[in-house]
Design a protein around this motif. Structure first.
Motif, PDB file in Angstrom:
ATOM      1  N   ALA A  25     -62.186  28.169  22.894  1.00  0.00           N
ATOM      2  CA  ALA A  25     -60.803  28.278  22.760  1.00  0.00           C
ATOM      3  C   ALA A  25     -60.345  26.847  23.371  1.00  0.00           C
ATOM      4  CB  ALA A  25     -60.082  29.379  23.256  1.00  0.00           C
ATOM      5  N   GLY A  26     -60.649  26.511  24.266  1.00  0.00           N
ATOM      6  CA  GLY A  26     -60.349  25.382  24.926  1.00  0.00           C
ATOM      7  C   GLY A  26     -60.277  24.070  24.048  1.00  0.00           C
ATOM      8  N   LEU A  27     -61.579  24.177  23.521  1.00  0.00           N
ATOM      9  CA  LEU A  27     -61.608  22.905  22.540  1.00  0.00           C
ATOM     10  C   LEU A  27     -60.686  23.068  21.561  1.00  0.00           C
ATOM     11  CD1 LEU A  27     -65.692  23.070  22.414  1.00  0.00           C
ATOM     12  CD2 LEU A  27     -64.273  21.392  23.637  1.00  0.00           C
ATOM     13  N   ALA A  28     -60.200  24.098  20.820  1.00  0.00           N
ATOM     14  CA  ALA A  28     -59.480  24.317  19.684  1.00  0.00           C
ATOM     15  C   ALA A  28     -58.195  23.729  20.247  1.00  0.00           C
ATOM     16  CB  ALA A  28     -59.595  25.687  19.309  1.00  0.00           C
ATOM     17  N   PHE A  29     -57.626  24.259  21.396  1.00  0.00           N
ATOM     18  CA  PHE A  29     -56.285  24.070  21.911  1.00  0.00           C
ATOM     19  C   PHE A  29     -56.263  22.390  22.609  1.00  0.00           C
ATOM     20  CE2 PHE A  29     -56.209  28.853  22.399  1.00  0.00           C
ATOM     21  CZ  PHE A  29     -55.430  28.954  21.299  1.00  0.00           C
ATOM     22  N   GLY A  30     -57.302  21.826  22.933  1.00  0.00           N
ATOM     23  CA  GLY A  30     -56.992  20.513  23.466  1.00  0.00           C
ATOM     24  C   GLY A  30     -57.006  19.313  22.421  1.00  0.00           C
ATOM     25  N   GLN A  31     -57.330  18.077  23.116  1.00  0.00           N
ATOM     26  CA  GLN A  31     -57.124  16.989  22.478  1.00  0.00           C
ATOM     27  C   GLN A  31     -58.191  16.939  21.533  1.00  0.00           C
ATOM     28  OE1 GLN A  31     -57.612  13.961  25.483  1.00  0.00           O
ATOM     29  NE2 GLN A  31     -55.923  14.653  26.933  1.00  0.00           N
ATOM     30  N   GLY A  32     -57.770  16.621  20.193  1.00  0.00           N
ATOM     31  CA  GLY A  32     -58.773  16.507  18.881  1.00  0.00           C
ATOM     32  C   GLY A  32     -58.802  17.741  18.387  1.00  0.00           C
ATOM     33  N   GLY A  33     -58.226  19.009  18.946  1.00  0.00           N
ATOM     34  CA  GLY A  33     -58.538  20.163  18.429  1.00  0.00           C
ATOM     35  C   GLY A  33     -57.619  20.766  17.571  1.00  0.00           C
ATOM     36  N   LEU A  34     -57.814  22.019  16.809  1.00  0.00           N
ATOM     37  CA  LEU A  34     -56.859  22.513  15.744  1.00  0.00           C
ATOM     38  C   LEU A  34     -55.529  22.539  16.249  1.00  0.00           C
ATOM     39  CD1 LEU A  34     -59.267  25.102  14.634  1.00  0.00           C
ATOM     40  CD2 LEU A  34     -59.076  22.673  13.821  1.00  0.00           C
ATOM     41  N   THR A  94     -62.205  18.442  27.075  1.00  0.00           N
ATOM     42  CA  THR A  94     -63.028  17.802  26.470  1.00  0.00           C
ATOM     43  C   THR A  94     -62.811  17.750  24.931  1.00  0.00           C
ATOM     44  OG1 THR A  94     -64.673  19.173  27.784  1.00  0.00           O
ATOM     45  CG2 THR A  94     -65.546  18.574  25.774  1.00  0.00           C
ATOM     46  N   ASP A  95     -62.988  16.357  24.501  1.00  0.00           N
ATOM     47  CA  ASP A  95     -62.763  16.218  22.907  1.00  0.00           C
ATOM     48  C   ASP A  95     -64.047  16.620  22.107  1.00  0.00           C
ATOM     49  OD1 ASP A  95     -62.188  15.211  20.546  1.00  0.00           O
ATOM     50  OD2 ASP A  95     -62.169  12.936  21.259  1.00  0.00           O
ATOM     51  N   PRO A  96     -63.711  17.446  21.295  1.00  0.00           N
ATOM     52  CA  PRO A  96     -64.745  18.058  20.546  1.00  0.00           C
ATOM     53  C   PRO A  96     -65.812  16.977  19.906  1.00  0.00           C
ATOM     54  CG  PRO A  96     -62.699  19.274  20.022  1.00  0.00           C
ATOM     55  CD  PRO A  96     -62.271  18.143  20.840  1.00  0.00           C
ATOM     56  N   ALA A  97     -65.078  15.897  19.185  1.00  0.00           N
ATOM     57  CA  ALA A  97     -65.680  14.769  18.868  1.00  0.00           C
ATOM     58  C   ALA A  97     -66.946  14.182  19.852  1.00  0.00           C
ATOM     59  CB  ALA A  97     -65.087  13.641  18.522  1.00  0.00           C
ATOM     60  N   ALA A  98     -66.647  14.432  21.054  1.00  0.00           N
ATOM     61  CA  ALA A  98     -67.636  13.905  22.048  1.00  0.00           C
ATOM     62  C   ALA A  98     -68.858  14.767  22.264  1.00  0.00           C
ATOM     63  CB  ALA A  98     -66.732  13.587  23.423  1.00  0.00           C
ATOM     64  N   PRO A 117     -67.048  10.174  32.029  1.00  0.00           N
ATOM     65  CA  PRO A 117     -66.378  11.335  31.342  1.00  0.00           C
ATOM     66  C   PRO A 117     -67.475  11.850  30.323  1.00  0.00           C
ATOM     67  CG  PRO A 117     -65.226   8.883  31.331  1.00  0.00           C
ATOM     68  CD  PRO A 117     -66.576   9.112  32.169  1.00  0.00           C
ATOM     69  N   ARG A 118     -68.497  11.414  29.956  1.00  0.00           N
ATOM     70  CA  ARG A 118     -69.632  12.048  29.022  1.00  0.00           C
ATOM     71  C   ARG A 118     -70.050  13.124  29.658  1.00  0.00           C
ATOM     72  NH1 ARG A 118     -72.782   6.618  27.615  1.00  0.00           N
ATOM     73  NH2 ARG A 118     -72.317   6.276  30.031  1.00  0.00           N
ATOM     74  N   ILE A 119     -70.116  13.508  31.035  1.00  0.00           N
ATOM     75  CA  ILE A 119     -70.508  14.872  31.495  1.00  0.00           C
ATOM     76  C   ILE A 119     -69.727  15.844  31.211  1.00  0.00           C
ATOM     77  CG2 ILE A 119     -69.366  14.698  33.852  1.00  0.00           C
ATOM     78  CD1 ILE A 119     -72.040  15.188  35.232  1.00  0.00           C
ATOM     79  N   GLY A 120     -68.589  15.648  30.931  1.00  0.00           N
ATOM     80  CA  GLY A 120     -67.586  16.935  30.575  1.00  0.00           C
ATOM     81  C   GLY A 120     -68.407  17.476  29.373  1.00  0.00           C
ATOM     82  N   PRO A 121     -68.443  16.766  28.115  1.00  0.00           N
ATOM     83  CA  PRO A 121     -69.060  17.370  26.753  1.00  0.00           C
ATOM     84  C   PRO A 121     -70.407  17.797  27.038  1.00  0.00           C
ATOM     85  CG  PRO A 121     -67.835  15.188  26.515  1.00  0.00           C
ATOM     86  CD  PRO A 121     -68.023  15.361  28.012  1.00  0.00           C
TER      87      PRO A 121
END
Length: 444
Positions: A39-48, A282-286, A349-353
């Motif tokens: 849900a966080g990925l969907a509501f965040g940067q780059g999400g739906l 967390t950017d889903p693309a990452a 930053p990559r440790i988050g994804p």
């Protein structure tokens, strides 16, 4: 006014979505944490549906979520139980650290992320999820099993280690030098020692001061005290989470039980907000570029956690089936891994994804490992060839006349049936009429 209206609508939609996702997870029978992260990925940067107006409120709620997670965890244990666990289970804790922190540190160094990220990723792969494991033990009705105190002892040692680990990581992330980092660790150790001493010697007095016949007053006093201590700890570069954990340890008896029941709904709400907040950043693309490292870490640390639980249970004299159950129960990672990764995203930053993908994998795999490790291991070991008795060989061993040479019917059973039979026949191995609260270390 417009901003307030938009914030209320966004926040209400997020909480409603989390409630529906939690209900779905309950129907399916697994932890809602991966759904909250998604849900966080969907509501965040780059999400739906990226959030805009309520992001600041969600960030504050996430901080409160971490504090409440650690407070409720501290309320589950008394100071005497922590001291006892330190004395009896420290070899298991050392094995747990070596086997499960090393893969994370090695992966970070292989990816070229540097020593600070290596320390952070070591913590991500080291710490099991106390919340997920406690729920799994209850769902599988294993609270009275003989191996359950071994599992809880390892979890307690991990939680205690956080009192030192989190300040060290915070100092490293902040770029504090060796002297400053040493001071931070000394402050943390002094704080833990002081709280344990006060809880052991004056626990009843502290609880009496905090106690109240009014549920409202008890909630306000405990919650307010926790926020103050967490803020002071944060100012001292110790960690707000550790401060909250120490408050939980200092309270005992009826005060701890009452505060736990009152604060549990708040913890569940703000903990869900915390997982959403982590996904927001967390950017889903990452995630796809770090998916293979996450899968590799999940595979390796699943085996190392099973080995840890098996070794610790064997050391405690638990039977073979109980050893496998203990190992499978420890597999799940969750809230602590996300907390640690959240501290380190400023450095790498990559440790988050990577942590998000890793936790998503193991928070789903963890309950499955707890359920199926023992029956699978029992089935595999049963099919392995057995050694002949010393002094005999297969060619010279005599077959008693009363033993039939016909093929046993169970060897013709399909593997799936064997697996289900082994799973349904798990032994309870209880030590007696142990109460669930006492098995979880909540008895004070």
């Amino acid at each position: 006014m417009h901003d307030t209206t938009a914030m209320l609508i966004e926040l209400g939609a997020v909480i409603l979505a989390l409630g529906l996702l939690g209900r779905l997870a309950g129907r399916v029978g697994f932890s809602p944490i991966p759904l909250y992260l998604l849900a966080g990925l969907a509501f965040g940067q780059g999400g739906l549906l990226p959030l805009q107006a309520s992001e600041e409120f969600v960030a504050t709620g996430a901080e409160i979520g971490v504090i409440l997670l650690l407070l409720l965890l501290g309320l589950e244990y008394s100071a005497s139980e922590l001291v006892t666990n330190l004395r009896t289970q420290y070899p298991s804790g050392a094995v747990d650290f070596v086997l499960n922190a090393a893969p994370g540190a090695a992966m970070a160094l292989l990816l070229g992320w540097g020593p600070v990220a290596a320390v952070a990723l070591a913590g991500v792969t080291w710490i099991s999820s106390s919340g997920v494991i406690a729920k799994v033990l209850g769902d599988l009705r294993r609270l009275g099993n003989r191996e359950t105190p071994v599992v809880l002892g390892i979890l307690v040692l991990e939680d205690l280690a956080m009192a030192v680990y989190l300040p060290v990581l915070t100092a490293l992330v902040a770029g504090v030098g060796l002297a400053g980092g040493s001071v931070t660790v000394l402050i943390a150790l002094a704080a833990v020692g002081t709280v344990l001493w006060a809880a052991l010697r004056h626990g009843r007095l502290i609880s009496r001061i905090v106690s109240s016949d009014s549920a409202e007053m008890l909630l306000l006093v405990v919650f307010g005290l926790t926020l103050v201590v967490a803020g002071v700890a944060q100012q001292l570069q110790v960690s707000a989470a550790v401060g909250a954990f120490l408050v939980g340890i200092a309270l005992s008896g009826e005060v701890a039980e009452g505060a736990s029941s009152l604060l549990t709904p708040l913890r569940d709400l703000f903990a869900a907000v915390f997982f959403v907040f982590f996904g927001l950043h967390t950017d889903p693309a990452a995630i796809p570029p770090v998916l293979l490292p996450a899968l590799a870490l999940a595979a390796v640390t699943t085996l190392t956690k099973i080995a840890t639980g098996h070794w610790a249970a064997r050391r405690a004299g638990i039977s073979a089936k109980g050893r496998w159950r203990a190992g499978g129960t420890l597999v799940a990672r969750g809230e602590f891994s996300i907390v640690i990764a959240g501290l380190a995203v400023g450095v790498e930053p990559r440790i988050g994804p990577l942590a998000t993908a890793y936790v998503l994998i193991l928070v789903v795999l963890g309950p499955l490992a707890a359920r199926w490790t023992e029956p699978v291991a029992t089935l595999v070991t049963a099919r392995l060839p057995t050694r002949p008795a010393r002094g005999t060989t297969p060619a010279t061993a005599e077959i008693p006349t009363h033993v039939t040479t016909e093929m046993p019917s169970d060897l013709t059973t399909p593997p799936t049936a064997d697996l289900n039979a082994a799973a349904s026949a798990q032994e309870r191995e209880t030590t007696g009429p142990t109460r669930p609260a006492e098995a979880l270390g909540a008895g004070r």
